[in-house]
Design an enzyme around this catalytic site. Structure first.
Site, PDB file in Angstrom:
ATOM      1  N   HIS A   1       7.929 -26.408 -38.850  1.00  0.00           N
ATOM      2  CA  HIS A   1       6.644 -25.816 -39.226  1.00  0.00           C
ATOM      3  C   HIS A   1       6.788 -24.983 -40.507  1.00  0.00           C
ATOM      4  O   HIS A   1       5.933 -25.045 -41.393  1.00  0.00           O
ATOM      5  CB  HIS A   1       6.129 -24.957 -38.067  1.00  0.00           C
ATOM      6  CG  HIS A   1       4.817 -24.304 -38.305  1.00  0.00           C
ATOM      7  ND1 HIS A   1       3.636 -25.014 -38.431  1.00  0.00           N
ATOM      8  CD2 HIS A   1       4.485 -22.989 -38.422  1.00  0.00           C
ATOM      9  CE1 HIS A   1       2.640 -24.158 -38.636  1.00  0.00           C
ATOM     10  NE2 HIS A   1       3.130 -22.938 -38.633  1.00  0.00           N
TER      11      HIS A   1
ATOM     12  N   GLN B   1       8.964 -25.377 -42.898  1.00  0.00           N
ATOM     13  CA  GLN B   1       9.165 -26.276 -44.034  1.00  0.00           C
ATOM     14  C   GLN B   1       7.836 -26.927 -44.437  1.00  0.00           C
ATOM     15  O   GLN B   1       7.569 -27.127 -45.624  1.00  0.00           O
ATOM     16  CB  GLN B   1      10.202 -27.344 -43.683  1.00  0.00           C
ATOM     17  CG  GLN B   1      11.594 -26.788 -43.442  1.00  0.00           C
ATOM     18  CD  GLN B   1      12.141 -26.032 -44.640  1.00  0.00           C
ATOM     19  OE1 GLN B   1      12.078 -26.509 -45.776  1.00  0.00           O
ATOM     20  NE2 GLN B   1      12.659 -24.848 -44.407  1.00  0.00           N
TER      21      GLN B   1
ATOM     22  N   HIS C   1       4.900 -25.536 -44.097  1.00  0.00           N
ATOM     23  CA  HIS C   1       4.173 -24.491 -44.826  1.00  0.00           C
ATOM     24  C   HIS C   1       4.635 -24.438 -46.278  1.00  0.00           C
ATOM     25  O   HIS C   1       3.816 -24.338 -47.197  1.00  0.00           O
ATOM     26  CB  HIS C   1       4.407 -23.117 -44.170  1.00  0.00           C
ATOM     27  CG  HIS C   1       3.318 -22.697 -43.254  1.00  0.00           C
ATOM     28  ND1 HIS C   1       2.209 -22.012 -43.672  1.00  0.00           N
ATOM     29  CD2 HIS C   1       3.164 -22.861 -41.922  1.00  0.00           C
ATOM     30  CE1 HIS C   1       1.418 -21.768 -42.650  1.00  0.00           C
ATOM     31  NE2 HIS C   1       1.978 -22.289 -41.560  1.00  0.00           N
TER      32      HIS C   1
END
Length: 107
Positions: free
Chosen positions: A79, A81, A83
Site C-alpha cells: 500500500h 509503495q 501511494h
C-alpha cells in the site's frame, strides 16, 4: 521487534509523505486554475519536498534489502509503495497541467 517497528515507521512515512505530495500537487493545479502561478510553483516545490522525504525513507529499506537483510512484505508495505507511485505520477501530471494553465494565460 525493533526492526519491525522501524519498518512500520518507514512504511507510514511513505504513506504520509506520498499523500502530502499528492495533496500539494492538487493544490498547485487549483492555484494555477485561478491564475496564481507563484502559488502553483510553490505547491509543486512543496510536493517535491514531500517526495524527497519519502524517497529517502524508501532508499533506506532498499539498501537494507540489497545488503541481504530481507524485509517481510506486507499488505501495508505494498500500500505504501502504491501511494508513492501514485504521488509521483500525480506530481508529474500536475506540473504539466500548471504549464498548460500558464500557456493559456499568455494568450
Amino acid at each position: 521487534m525493533a526492526e519491525e517497528e522501524a519498518n512500520l515507521e518507514t512504511i507510514m512515512g511513505l504513506i504520509i509523505n506520498g499523500g502530502n505530495a499528492k495533496s500539494s500537487a492538487m493544490e498547485a493545479i487549483m492555484a494555477a486554475k485561478t491564475g496564481d502561478f507563484d502559488g502553483a510553483d510553490a505547491k509543486l516545490k512543496e510536493a517535491d519536498g514531500f517526495l524527497a522525504e519519502a524517497h529517502n525513507a524508501q532508499t533506506g529499506m532498499l539498501t537494507q534489502e540489497a545488503q541481504g537483510n530481507h524485509v517481510k512484505v506486507s499488505l501495508l508495505m505494498v500500500h505504501s509503495q502504491d501511494h508513492m507511485m501514485n504521488a509521483i505520477t500525480f506530481r508529474d501530471l500536475a506540473g504539466e497541467i500548471v504549464d498548460l494553465y500558464k500557456k493559456l494565460a499568455e494568450k
